[in-house]
Design a protein around this motif. Structure first.
Motif, PDB file in Angstrom:
ATOM      1  N   VAL A 227       0.154  14.082 -10.681  1.00 34.57           N
ATOM      2  CA  VAL A 227       1.174  13.194 -11.273  1.00 34.57           C
ATOM      3  C   VAL A 227       1.295  11.889 -10.482  1.00 34.57           C
ATOM      4  CG1 VAL A 227       2.486  15.054 -12.367  1.00 34.57           C
ATOM      5  CG2 VAL A 227       3.153  14.295 -10.081  1.00 34.57           C
ATOM      6  N   ALA A 228       1.143  11.998  -9.151  1.00 30.92           N
ATOM      7  CA  ALA A 228       1.287  10.800  -8.312  1.00 30.92           C
ATOM      8  C   ALA A 228       0.146   9.811  -8.531  1.00 30.92           C
ATOM      9  CB  ALA A 228       1.367  11.195  -6.844  1.00 30.92           C
ATOM     10  N   THR A 229      -1.035  10.329  -8.893  1.00 29.41           N
ATOM     11  CA  THR A 229      -2.181   9.434  -9.092  1.00 29.41           C
ATOM     12  C   THR A 229      -2.354   9.066 -10.573  1.00 29.41           C
ATOM     13  OG1 THR A 229      -3.646  11.356  -9.164  1.00 29.41           O
ATOM     14  CG2 THR A 229      -3.462  10.214  -7.054  1.00 29.41           C
ATOM     15  N   HIS A 230      -1.485   9.584 -11.430  1.00 29.65           N
ATOM     16  CA  HIS A 230      -1.613   9.294 -12.860  1.00 29.65           C
ATOM     17  C   HIS A 230      -0.350   8.669 -13.438  1.00 29.65           C
ATOM     18  CE1 HIS A 230      -5.091  11.868 -12.276  1.00 29.65           C
ATOM     19  NE2 HIS A 230      -5.569  11.414 -13.418  1.00 29.65           N
ATOM     20  N   GLY A 231       0.314   7.845 -12.636  1.00 29.92           N
ATOM     21  CA  GLY A 231       1.357   7.015 -13.228  1.00 29.92           C
ATOM     22  C   GLY A 231       2.795   7.309 -12.845  1.00 29.92           C
ATOM     23  N   LEU A 232       3.062   8.365 -12.067  1.00 32.04           N
ATOM     24  CA  LEU A 232       4.445   8.640 -11.677  1.00 32.04           C
ATOM     25  C   LEU A 232       5.010   7.500 -10.832  1.00 32.04           C
ATOM     26  CD1 LEU A 232       6.815  10.766 -11.533  1.00 32.04           C
ATOM     27  CD2 LEU A 232       5.846  11.456  -9.335  1.00 32.04           C
TER      28      LEU A 232
ATOM     29  N   MET B 117       0.839  -1.199   0.000  1.00 31.17           N
ATOM     30  CA  MET B 117       0.000   0.000   0.000  1.00 31.17           C
ATOM     31  C   MET B 117       0.880   1.257   0.000  1.00 31.17           C
ATOM     32  SD  MET B 117      -2.672   1.312   2.887  1.00 31.17           S
ATOM     33  CE  MET B 117      -1.405   1.711   4.059  1.00 31.17           C
ATOM     34  N   VAL B 118       0.573   2.159  -0.927  1.00 28.31           N
ATOM     35  CA  VAL B 118       1.331   3.406  -0.999  1.00 28.31           C
ATOM     36  C   VAL B 118       0.569   4.531  -0.304  1.00 28.31           C
ATOM     37  CG1 VAL B 118       2.062   5.259  -2.562  1.00 28.31           C
ATOM     38  CG2 VAL B 118       2.681   2.890  -3.060  1.00 28.31           C
ATOM     39  N   ILE B 119       1.226   5.178   0.622  1.00 26.54           N
ATOM     40  CA  ILE B 119       0.694   6.408   1.220  1.00 26.54           C
ATOM     41  C   ILE B 119       1.427   7.564   0.556  1.00 26.54           C
ATOM     42  CG2 ILE B 119       0.446   7.765   3.329  1.00 26.54           C
ATOM     43  CD1 ILE B 119       0.473   5.130   4.897  1.00 26.54           C
ATOM     44  N   LEU B 120       0.658   8.398  -0.144  1.00 30.33           N
ATOM     45  CA  LEU B 120       1.250   9.555  -0.810  1.00 30.33           C
ATOM     46  C   LEU B 120       1.324  10.713   0.177  1.00 30.33           C
ATOM     47  CD1 LEU B 120       2.159  11.224  -3.288  1.00 30.33           C
ATOM     48  CD2 LEU B 120      -0.277  11.615  -3.766  1.00 30.33           C
ATOM     49  N   VAL B 121       2.518  11.239   0.356  1.00 31.67           N
ATOM     50  CA  VAL B 121       2.701  12.396   1.234  1.00 31.67           C
ATOM     51  C   VAL B 121       3.120  13.587   0.386  1.00 31.67           C
ATOM     52  CG1 VAL B 121       4.088  13.377   3.112  1.00 31.67           C
ATOM     53  CG2 VAL B 121       3.269  11.033   3.276  1.00 31.67           C
ATOM     54  N   THR B 122       2.395  14.683   0.536  1.00 33.71           N
ATOM     55  CA  THR B 122       2.746  15.894  -0.182  1.00 33.71           C
ATOM     56  C   THR B 122       2.618  17.080   0.774  1.00 33.71           C
ATOM     57  OG1 THR B 122       2.363  17.149  -2.234  1.00 33.71           O
ATOM     58  CG2 THR B 122       0.403  16.339  -1.076  1.00 33.71           C
TER      59      THR B 122
ATOM     60  N   ARG C 288       4.080   1.772   2.342  1.00 31.32           N
ATOM     61  CA  ARG C 288       5.197   2.391   1.621  1.00 31.32           C
ATOM     62  C   ARG C 288       4.870   3.873   1.447  1.00 31.32           C
ATOM     63  NH1 ARG C 288       6.025   1.221  -4.747  1.00 31.32           N
ATOM     64  NH2 ARG C 288       7.524   2.896  -5.201  1.00 31.32           N
ATOM     65  N   VAL C 289       5.709   4.718   2.014  1.00 30.99           N
ATOM     66  CA  VAL C 289       5.467   6.158   1.966  1.00 30.99           C
ATOM     67  C   VAL C 289       6.219   6.750   0.779  1.00 30.99           C
ATOM     68  CG1 VAL C 289       5.679   8.341   3.203  1.00 30.99           C
ATOM     69  CG2 VAL C 289       5.183   6.222   4.465  1.00 30.99           C
ATOM     70  N   VAL C 290       5.493   7.426  -0.107  1.00 27.20           N
ATOM     71  CA  VAL C 290       6.116   8.088  -1.247  1.00 27.20           C
ATOM     72  C   VAL C 290       5.848   9.588  -1.128  1.00 27.20           C
ATOM     73  CG1 VAL C 290       6.221   8.286  -3.761  1.00 27.20           C
ATOM     74  CG2 VAL C 290       5.795   6.048  -2.693  1.00 27.20           C
ATOM     75  N   ILE C 291       6.933  10.357  -1.128  1.00 23.82           N
ATOM     76  CA  ILE C 291       6.817  11.812  -1.053  1.00 23.82           C
ATOM     77  C   ILE C 291       6.839  12.383  -2.466  1.00 23.82           C
ATOM     78  CG2 ILE C 291       7.976  13.945  -0.317  1.00 23.82           C
ATOM     79  CD1 ILE C 291       9.068  12.398   2.099  1.00 23.82           C
ATOM     80  N   VAL C 292       5.799  13.139  -2.800  1.00 21.56           N
ATOM     81  CA  VAL C 292       5.777  13.896  -4.064  1.00 21.56           C
ATOM     82  C   VAL C 292       5.383  15.319  -3.675  1.00 21.56           C
ATOM     83  CG1 VAL C 292       4.865  14.089  -6.404  1.00 21.56           C
ATOM     84  CG2 VAL C 292       5.021  11.829  -5.320  1.00 21.56           C
ATOM     85  N   ALA C 293       6.356  16.217  -3.686  1.00 19.39           N
ATOM     86  CA  ALA C 293       6.104  17.562  -3.152  1.00 19.39           C
ATOM     87  C   ALA C 293       6.698  18.611  -4.093  1.00 19.39           C
ATOM     88  CB  ALA C 293       6.723  17.683  -1.761  1.00 19.39           C
TER      89      ALA C 293
END
Ligand code: MN
Length: 250
Positions: free
Chosen positions: A73-78, A1-6, A28-33
């Motif tokens: 971008v994070a929800t569309h394939g990055l 599971m990815v948790i997107l952090v921005t 899994r924490v993914v930072i997109v900021a």
């Protein structure tokens, strides 16, 4: 599971790293900021220029754009795996009452909700000049994310969380609140530049709040963590009923 952090404070904000480690046991924490401070950018989307994305380290992306761009971008394939949940913050500064309309922090969570993801915006009610410790804000965010993963959120809704800054003292507790109402004291400062041309600066005094029970502002001012559920449907249903009586015609 990815948790997107921005966030809207930018990739260098220390709160991001603190949040990454606090949330690590949940997924899994993914930072997109944004690659720089984008505070008060609201829901701006970059459409009229291309933008770049750097990846300084695995699962950390710096976007030459707005908080909304980051969620798009994070929800569309990055990312190689679609995010399950969006956390925006922890913002250095409050996002209460009508200020949610200006907030890039809240806008990123709104973008998450628009994409069908449970989303949480988190802000620390501290001045930019305050030297803050992000440990407790990150811990509280983790516990709220855990609750959201367990209970879920209604579609097209999000949580707007504001934490008081207590200089290290414990929080009084947590309250589910409604948005307060700010008394705007903004002023337009007009000056003249060295070439004789006028320039403008939006200023204003510290915000003043309408004295009202159950608000985010009251909870935070009494030392409580404030959690306000927001919904994206801005339709004024009562006004719709009233306006039918106008018998509008064209
Ligand atoms: Mn900010």
């Amino acid at each position: 599971m990815v948790i997107l952090v921005t966030n809207d404070d930018g990739i260098q904000a220390p709160a991001l790293r603190q949040l990454k480690s606090a949330l690590a046991d949940l997924g899994r924490v993914v930072i997109v900021a944004p690659d720089r401070d984008q505070s008060a950018s609201s829901h701006a989307l970059t459409l009229y220029r291309p933008f770049r994305i750097e990846r300084p380290e695995p699962d950390v992306y710096a976007v030459d754009g707005t908080p909304t761009d980051c969620v798009v971008v994070a929800t569309h394939g990055l990312i190689d795996e679609a995010p399950t949940l969006v956390v925006s913050g922890v913002n250095h500064g409050p996002n209460m009452g009508e200020d949610v309309f200006y907030s890039g922090t809240v806008a990123a969570a709104i973008e998450g909700a628009l994409n069908g993801l449970p989303s949480v915006a988190v802000s620390l009610v501290a001045r930019r000049s305050d030297e803050v410790d992000w440990t407790e804000p990150a811990r509280v965010t983790r516990s709220l994310v855990d609750a959201v993963l367990h209970h879920g959120l209604a579609p097209k809704s999000l949580l707007n969380v504001n934490l008081p800054w207590r200089g290290g003292a414990a929080y009084e507790g947590i309250r589910v609140t409604k948005l307060g109402q700010r008394v705007y004291q903004d002023s337009l400062i007009t000056k003249t530049d060295p070439r004789g041309r006028p320039y403008y600066w939006i200023g204003g005094d510290e915000p003043v709040w309408v004295d009202e029970q159950e608000t985010d502002f009251l909870a935070v001012s009494e030392g409580y963590v404030s959690v306000t559920p927001l919904m994206l449907d801005l339709t004024h249903h009562q006004a719709r009923a009233e306006m039918r009586k106008w018998r509008l015609s064209i």
